[in-house]
Design a protein around this motif. Sequence first.
Motif, PDB file in Angstrom:
ATOM      1  N   GLN A 281     -24.031 -31.906 -93.108  1.00 47.08           N
ATOM      2  CA  GLN A 281     -24.830 -32.880 -93.853  1.00 47.08           C
ATOM      3  C   GLN A 281     -25.770 -32.148 -94.795  1.00 47.08           C
ATOM      4  O   GLN A 281     -26.503 -31.258 -94.386  1.00 47.08           O
ATOM      5  N   VAL A 282     -25.740 -32.546 -96.050  1.00 44.83           N
ATOM      6  CA  VAL A 282     -26.585 -31.911 -97.045  1.00 44.83           C
ATOM      7  C   VAL A 282     -27.972 -32.518 -97.005  1.00 44.83           C
ATOM      8  O   VAL A 282     -28.135 -33.734 -96.961  1.00 44.83           O
ATOM      9  N   GLN A 283     -28.983 -31.653 -97.012  1.00 37.85           N
ATOM     10  CA  GLN A 283     -30.366 -32.109 -97.072  1.00 37.85           C
ATOM     11  C   GLN A 283     -31.135 -31.294 -98.085  1.00 37.85           C
ATOM     12  O   GLN A 283     -30.942 -30.080 -98.207  1.00 37.85           O
ATOM     13  N   LEU A 284     -32.019 -31.978 -98.808  1.00 36.12           N
ATOM     14  CA  LEU A 284     -32.961 -31.340 -99.714  1.00 36.12           C
ATOM     15  C   LEU A 284     -34.359 -31.747 -99.264  1.00 36.12           C
ATOM     16  O   LEU A 284     -34.635 -32.949 -99.150  1.00 36.12           O
TER      17      LEU A 284
ATOM     18  N   ARG B 178     -25.024 -26.943 -97.618  1.00 34.73           N
ATOM     19  CA  ARG B 178     -24.121 -26.328 -98.579  1.00 34.73           C
ATOM     20  C   ARG B 178     -24.943 -25.546 -99.584  1.00 34.73           C
ATOM     21  O   ARG B 178     -26.167 -25.694 -99.641  1.00 34.73           O
ATOM     22  N   THR B 179     -24.282 -24.755-100.368  1.00 38.38           N
ATOM     23  CA  THR B 179     -24.946 -24.044-101.457  1.00 38.38           C
ATOM     24  C   THR B 179     -24.553 -24.698-102.774  1.00 38.38           C
ATOM     25  O   THR B 179     -23.548 -25.408-102.857  1.00 38.38           O
ATOM     26  N   PHE B 180     -25.343 -24.423-103.798  1.00 37.16           N
ATOM     27  CA  PHE B 180     -25.124 -25.042-105.101  1.00 37.16           C
ATOM     28  C   PHE B 180     -25.071 -23.975-106.194  1.00 37.16           C
ATOM     29  O   PHE B 180     -25.597 -24.157-107.273  1.00 37.16           O
ATOM     30  N   ASP B 181     -24.383 -22.883-105.885  1.00 32.92           N
ATOM     31  CA  ASP B 181     -24.395 -21.737-106.789  1.00 32.92           C
ATOM     32  C   ASP B 181     -23.935 -22.079-108.201  1.00 32.92           C
ATOM     33  O   ASP B 181     -24.489 -21.578-109.168  1.00 32.92           O
ATOM     34  N   SER B 182     -22.933 -22.909-108.315  1.00 33.94           N
ATOM     35  CA  SER B 182     -22.381 -23.206-109.634  1.00 33.94           C
ATOM     36  C   SER B 182     -22.708 -24.619-110.108  1.00 33.94           C
ATOM     37  O   SER B 182     -22.253 -25.041-111.162  1.00 33.94           O
ATOM     38  N   ASP B 183     -23.488 -25.321-109.333  1.00 37.73           N
ATOM     39  CA  ASP B 183     -23.757 -26.728-109.636  1.00 37.73           C
ATOM     40  C   ASP B 183     -25.129 -26.899-110.271  1.00 37.73           C
ATOM     41  O   ASP B 183     -26.016 -26.073-110.084  1.00 37.73           O
ATOM     42  N   THR B 184     -25.287 -27.997-110.976  1.00 33.88           N
ATOM     43  CA  THR B 184     -26.579 -28.300-111.583  1.00 33.88           C
ATOM     44  C   THR B 184     -27.559 -28.764-110.511  1.00 33.88           C
ATOM     45  O   THR B 184     -27.237 -29.600-109.685  1.00 33.88           O
ATOM     46  N   MET B 185     -28.745 -28.209-110.598  1.00 32.69           N
ATOM     47  CA  MET B 185     -29.788 -28.530-109.618  1.00 32.69           C
ATOM     48  C   MET B 185     -31.125 -28.495-110.330  1.00 32.69           C
ATOM     49  O   MET B 185     -31.323 -27.662-111.224  1.00 32.69           O
ATOM     50  N   GLY B 186     -32.037 -29.377-109.949  1.00 32.25           N
ATOM     51  CA  GLY B 186     -33.316 -29.344-110.635  1.00 32.25           C
ATOM     52  C   GLY B 186     -34.285 -30.390-110.141  1.00 32.25           C
ATOM     53  O   GLY B 186     -34.219 -30.822-108.984  1.00 32.25           O
ATOM     54  N   TRP B 187     -35.182 -30.789-111.031  1.00 33.00           N
ATOM     55  CA  TRP B 187     -36.302 -31.638-110.680  1.00 33.00           C
ATOM     56  C   TRP B 187     -36.420 -32.849-111.592  1.00 33.00           C
ATOM     57  O   TRP B 187     -36.273 -32.733-112.821  1.00 33.00           O
ATOM     58  N   PHE B 188     -36.717 -33.986-110.957  1.00 34.56           N
ATOM     59  CA  PHE B 188     -37.049 -35.227-111.642  1.00 34.56           C
ATOM     60  C   PHE B 188     -38.419 -35.665-111.151  1.00 34.56           C
ATOM     61  O   PHE B 188     -38.922 -35.152-110.144  1.00 34.56           O
TER      62      PHE B 188
ATOM     63  N   ARG C 174     -34.900 -19.799-108.347  1.00 32.06           N
ATOM     64  CA  ARG C 174     -34.244 -20.006-107.057  1.00 32.06           C
ATOM     65  C   ARG C 174     -34.172 -18.708-106.281  1.00 32.06           C
ATOM     66  O   ARG C 174     -33.974 -17.632-106.849  1.00 32.06           O
ATOM     67  N   ASP C 175     -34.356 -18.835-104.995  1.00 26.30           N
ATOM     68  CA  ASP C 175     -34.137 -17.730-104.062  1.00 26.30           C
ATOM     69  C   ASP C 175     -32.792 -17.992-103.402  1.00 26.30           C
ATOM     70  O   ASP C 175     -32.677 -18.813-102.488  1.00 26.30           O
ATOM     71  N   ASN C 176     -31.764 -17.291-103.862  1.00 22.43           N
ATOM     72  CA  ASN C 176     -30.421 -17.533-103.340  1.00 22.43           C
ATOM     73  C   ASN C 176     -30.275 -17.127-101.889  1.00 22.43           C
ATOM     74  O   ASN C 176     -29.459 -17.691-101.157  1.00 22.43           O
ATOM     75  N   THR C 177     -31.038 -16.161-101.459  1.00 21.16           N
ATOM     76  CA  THR C 177     -30.912 -15.715-100.071  1.00 21.16           C
ATOM     77  C   THR C 177     -31.415 -16.784 -99.107  1.00 21.16           C
ATOM     78  O   THR C 177     -30.961 -16.862 -97.964  1.00 21.16           O
ATOM     79  N   LYS C 178     -32.357 -17.606 -99.587  1.00 21.09           N
ATOM     80  CA  LYS C 178     -32.924 -18.642 -98.724  1.00 21.09           C
ATOM     81  C   LYS C 178     -32.446 -20.042 -99.103  1.00 21.09           C
ATOM     82  O   LYS C 178     -32.781 -21.011 -98.423  1.00 21.09           O
ATOM     83  N   ASN C 179     -31.695 -20.147-100.190  1.00 21.56           N
ATOM     84  CA  ASN C 179     -31.212 -21.442-100.680  1.00 21.56           C
ATOM     85  C   ASN C 179     -32.381 -22.378-100.988  1.00 21.56           C
ATOM     86  O   ASN C 179     -32.385 -23.554-100.594  1.00 21.56           O
TER      87      ASN C 179
END
Length: 129
Positions: free
Chosen positions: A1-4, A27-37, A72-77
């Motif tokens: 289950q994905v959580q933010l 999950r990870t979002f290495d290649s996906d768009t991610m951001g803030w609203f 982003r800190d990829n090691t900590k997602n």
Amino acid sequence: QVQLVESGGGLVQAGASLRLSCAASGRTFDSDTMGWFRQAPGQEREFVIVSTWSGGITYYTDSAKGRFTISRDNTKNILYLQMNSLKPEDTAVYYCAAANTRLPDYNRAYSRPRNYAYWGQGTQVTVSP
């Protein structure tokens, strides 16, 4: 289950800085768009800043340019939003969002909330004059 899960909001005076965090799990979002609203009372949710990590492309709203940065800190997602020179008009609930893909810039798809599959619960940012 994905959580933010967002954190880091609060009450600050105009001109101050805040750093918001969004911890992603499931999950990870290495290649996906991610951001803030963000969403102010009585207003629609609006795009602030997003990025796609593999391509290193970042999109800003005009009000964020020169004041907000995303990282982003990829090691900590974990996704971060550094906000400097805050203004009272920045007052809103800030939401972390992640898409299932890299959103195109055609028709500003990255700025449309409906294109994001995952959302955090939001964190309140209040900027006093």
